[in-house]
Scaffold this motif. Structure first.
Motif, short mmCIF file in Angstrom:
data_model
loop_
_atom_site.label_atom_id
_atom_site.label_comp_id
_atom_site.label_asym_id
_atom_site.label_seq_id
_atom_site.Cartn_x
_atom_site.Cartn_y
_atom_site.Cartn_z
N GLY A 564 32.32 49.70 29.72
CA GLY A 564 33.48 48.87 29.44
C GLY A 564 33.15 47.72 28.51
O GLY A 564 31.99 47.40 28.26
N THR A 565 34.21 47.09 28.03
CA THR A 565 34.11 45.98 27.10
C THR A 565 34.01 44.66 27.86
O THR A 565 34.03 44.62 29.10
N LEU A 566 33.96 43.57 27.12
CA LEU A 566 33.96 42.25 27.73
C LEU A 566 35.25 42.02 28.50
O LEU A 566 35.24 41.45 29.60
N GLU A 567 36.35 42.48 27.94
CA GLU A 567 37.64 42.33 28.64
C GLU A 567 37.65 43.11 29.95
O GLU A 567 38.18 42.65 30.97
N ASP A 568 37.02 44.28 29.95
CA ASP A 568 36.90 45.06 31.18
C ASP A 568 36.07 44.30 32.22
O ASP A 568 36.38 44.33 33.41
N ASN A 571 38.20 41.59 33.78
CA ASN A 571 39.11 42.16 34.78
C ASN A 571 38.37 42.56 36.05
O ASN A 571 38.87 42.38 37.16
N GLU A 572 37.17 43.08 35.89
CA GLU A 572 36.37 43.50 37.04
C GLU A 572 36.01 42.31 37.92
O GLU A 572 36.13 42.36 39.14
N VAL A 573 35.56 41.22 37.29
CA VAL A 573 35.14 40.07 38.08
C VAL A 573 36.34 39.37 38.71
O VAL A 573 36.25 38.80 39.81
N ALA A 574 37.51 39.43 38.04
CA ALA A 574 38.72 38.85 38.63
C ALA A 574 39.12 39.62 39.88
O ALA A 574 39.52 39.03 40.90
N THR A 575 38.97 40.93 39.83
CA THR A 575 39.27 41.75 41.00
C THR A 575 38.32 41.44 42.14
O THR A 575 38.73 41.31 43.31
N LEU A 576 37.03 41.30 41.83
CA LEU A 576 36.04 40.97 42.86
C LEU A 576 36.32 39.60 43.48
O LEU A 576 36.08 39.39 44.67
N ALA A 577 36.83 38.68 42.66
CA ALA A 577 37.12 37.34 43.16
C ALA A 577 38.43 37.28 43.93
O ALA A 577 38.73 36.28 44.57
N GLY A 578 39.21 38.36 43.83
CA GLY A 578 40.47 38.41 44.57
C GLY A 578 41.64 38.00 43.70
O GLY A 578 41.99 36.82 43.63
N GLY A 579 42.23 38.95 43.00
CA GLY A 579 43.36 38.65 42.13
C GLY A 579 43.26 39.43 40.84
O GLY A 579 42.53 40.42 40.73
#
Length: 650
Positions: A564-568, A571-579
């Protein structure tokens, strides 16, 4: 005669008392000559002093008259804003002149960094562009009803990685989906520039230019014969069969195993490149770069006209110079007030100043950058060093609004100690509840992968190189050479390890010391990777023998979670952080050069330097940059984690 000098504050007086009435006496002539020389020197001295005083007064007068204009100009530099003509504000063409170097790291925002960057650009004539700024301008243009046409000029653009080129290309694709017309022009397209161009609707090539396609090459210089002729002694300690960074000192050619691995990497990188061109439908069913003999045969058919041949191959749409293209656009979108042969267009840097940043969510995701070789001490805040990243990561740990972090990596590795210091700092952030995702953009090898083991997840672009999990230590003994020319070493010490041999060979105990240190570091490396990636340490030969893998292969082995790209990654870390990503403000976390300066130095660079000539300010900045460099050259060999490859540039 006797001469007496009587000095006053106004002018010197010379009183000569005649002692010999005979003026023709030889001594009289000598004294007269001396008096003439003295008077001449006095005149020259007074003239120079008066001239300097006049220049100082004149300079002071000019400085007083122009001080305000200098101040306004400096403030414009620091704010990144320049005066934009009203006509440019209404322009329908967004222009991106990308000559120069494109930096994947954001620019420092401190006044020191800004002034240093602007002076370098003005004095060298070499512009540096910020990749994030290019992406932001293209994103804004996609949603701007006033912008109808986007033109990229990539003539003179420096080397750029596949990952960076694909990021810009993705923005061009988004512009087309938004109904904008996109075009790109150059006299000569490098491979990286053409990967961007393939994503534009119109590719213009100067009739005297070419698309410089030449494939991928990975090679090294080898020094064994030279070392033997100079009677040098290489001391090499390595762990990992494929850790080939030491081969140039032990061989005169690439080893068969490493050559096979390199060939596989080169073929994979080239295939990724060709796949990236498939967005251009005109070349989706053709051979992008024929074999050399076929290429020469085709070029002979076109009588050496490369541009015409490449137009017939559908690599470009039209043979047209930039000036002709601009004149054509001036007929479509209106003429510039300054030149009727140039359309009214707005530079992307000016375009960005038209948009103000609106306050975002209070919760933050920070992006921290690790680009280049990993070292302990750095000359620049942009270097991947522990003295840059440790204070930055510690400061981020004090921010209660920080919920997640993306570590952007494009690095072949470096020093083991610095890598471990950075890894521990990231681990402390994770222990405090901050989610961490690594985004590998081009290369995440050896020491860089060591730091990545502290993350919750690792993403990599499909063209990235990952791995090189191995260790080596390297030094070259010069004792034979020195002994042969008559230089010897002798002395006393309280311990065998106290004296570093220069004109003596490295002792067996010292060699064993380095050998054990390398073995221990390698064992630690395998343990870190195995624990963080849930891999079987006993099966380390499959992933930790110093091999370098393309990201898809690394994903199969478990070294990478996703492609994945930087944008991916965001999004991945935002999901892990909850949201979702919309719930967070993304901030660029960069070390500040200002923190390295004293209060007096800050005052000088922020205030006084505004009124100095650029050359003087540049000299001050250069001297300060040099003084910030810590002495990282230890008298002993350093254990390093270095990749056998440098990042391929296209």
């Amino acid at each position: 005669m006797a001469a007496f000098f009587i000095m006053s504050e106004q002018k010197p007086y010379i009183y000569v008392k005649p002692v010999n009435p005979d003026a023709r006496h030889p001594c009289t002539r000598v004294w007269r000559a001396l008096l003439w020389v003295g008077g001449a020197l006095t005149f020259v001295r007074n003239f120079i002093c008066n001239a300097v005083m006049v220049l100082i007064l004149l300079f002071g007068f000019i400085a007083c008259q122009t001080m305000q204009s200098f101040k306004d100009e400096a403030q414009a530099v620091f704010s990144g804003q320049n005066e934009i003509s009203p006509a440019s504000l209404q322009a329908k063409v967004l222009y991106l002149p990308l000559s120069g170097y494109i930096s994947e790291m954001p620019f420092g925002t401190s006044q020191f960094d800004t002034l240093y960057r602007e002076l370098n650009a003005n004095l060298s004539g070499q512009r540096v562009h910020e990749l994030l700024a290019i992406e932001k301008a293209l994103t804004l243009a996609a949603n701007d009803d006033d912008i109808q046409y986007v033109l990229l000029d990539v003539e003179g653009m420096g080397p750029i990685s596949q990952s960076m080129a694909m990021r810009i290309g993705a923005k061009l694709q988004a512009l087309q989906q938004a109904g904008k017309e996109t075009a790109i022009t150059a006299t000569t397209y490098s491979q990286g520039a053409y990967l961007i161009a393939a994503n534009a609707q119109h590719i213009y090539l100067d009739p005297l230019g070419s698309v410089d396609l030449k494939g991928i090459a990975l090679s090294s210089l080898y020094y064994k014969e030279l070392i033997d002729k100079l009677e040098l002694t290489p001391y090499i300690f390595r762990a990992g069969h494929f850790k080939s960074a030491v081969e140039p000192y032990t061989r005169d050619e690439m080893s068969p195993d490493v050559k096979a691995q390199y060939q596989e990497l080169a073929q994979g990188l080239w295939q990724n490149y060709v796949n990236g061109l498939q967005v251009r439908k005109a070349i989706s069913r053709m051979e992008v770069l024929p074999e050399a003999a076929q290429y020469i045969a085709a070029l002979e058919h076109y009588q050496g006209d490369v541009a015409l041949m490449q137009q017939e191959m559908n690599l470009v749409d039209k043979l047209q110079s930039k000036n002709q293209l601009l004149q054509e656009l001036s007929g479509r979108f209106g003429q510039s007030q300054d030149d009727r042969f140039i359309p009214e267009m707005i530079d992307y840097r000016d375009y960005l100043t038209l948009f103000t940043k609106h306050p975002g969510p209070t919760k933050k995701i920070a992006i921290v950058y690790g680009v280049g070789n990993i070292v302990k001490h750095s000359q620049s805040t942009q270097e991947f060093s522990s003295d840059n990243l440790l204070p930055l990561l510690n400061d981020l740990g004090q921010d209660n609004d920080l919920k997640a972090l993306v570590l952007y990596i494009n690095s072949p590795g470096g020093m083991a100690e610095a890598s471990e210091e950075i890894r521990r700092a990231i681990e402390r952030l994770r222990d405090s509840g901050v989610k961490v995702v690594v985004s590998i953009q081009g290369m995440g090898a050896s020491g860089a992968y060591w730091t990545a083991t502290a993350s919750d997840a690792i993403l990599a672009t499909k063209d990235s190189l990952v791995g090189s999990i191995g260790v080596f230590s390297l030094g070259v003994g010069v004792h034979q050479l020195l002994n042969n020319i008559g230089i010897h070493q002798d002395g006393v010490s309280t311990h065998e390890f106290a004296q570093m041999p220069v004109a003596q060979p490295l002792g067996p105990n010292m060699q064993k010391r380095y050998e054990l240190s390398v073995a221990h570091t390698y064992k630690t490396f395998i343990s870190l990777v195995s624990a963080s990636r849930n891999l079987d340490a006993s099966n380390y030969q499959t992933f930790a023998e110093g091999q370098v893998f393309l990201a898809p292969k690394a994903q199969q082995l478990g070294l990478v979670d996703k492609l994945g790209t930087l944008e991916d990654a965001l999004n991945e870390v935002a999901t892990l952080a909850g949201g979702t990503l919309d719930d967070y403000e993304v901030v660029q976390a960069l070390p500040s050069q200002d923190k390295r300066l004293s209060a007096i130095e800050n005052f000088i660079f922020r205030r006084v330097a505004t009124y100095l000539p650029q050359e003087i300010t540049q000299a001050l900045l250069t001297m300060k940059q040099a003084s910030l460099t810590a002495d990282s050259n230890d008298t002993q060999m350093q254990i390093e984690l270095l990749s056998p490859l440098q990042e391929p540039r296209i």
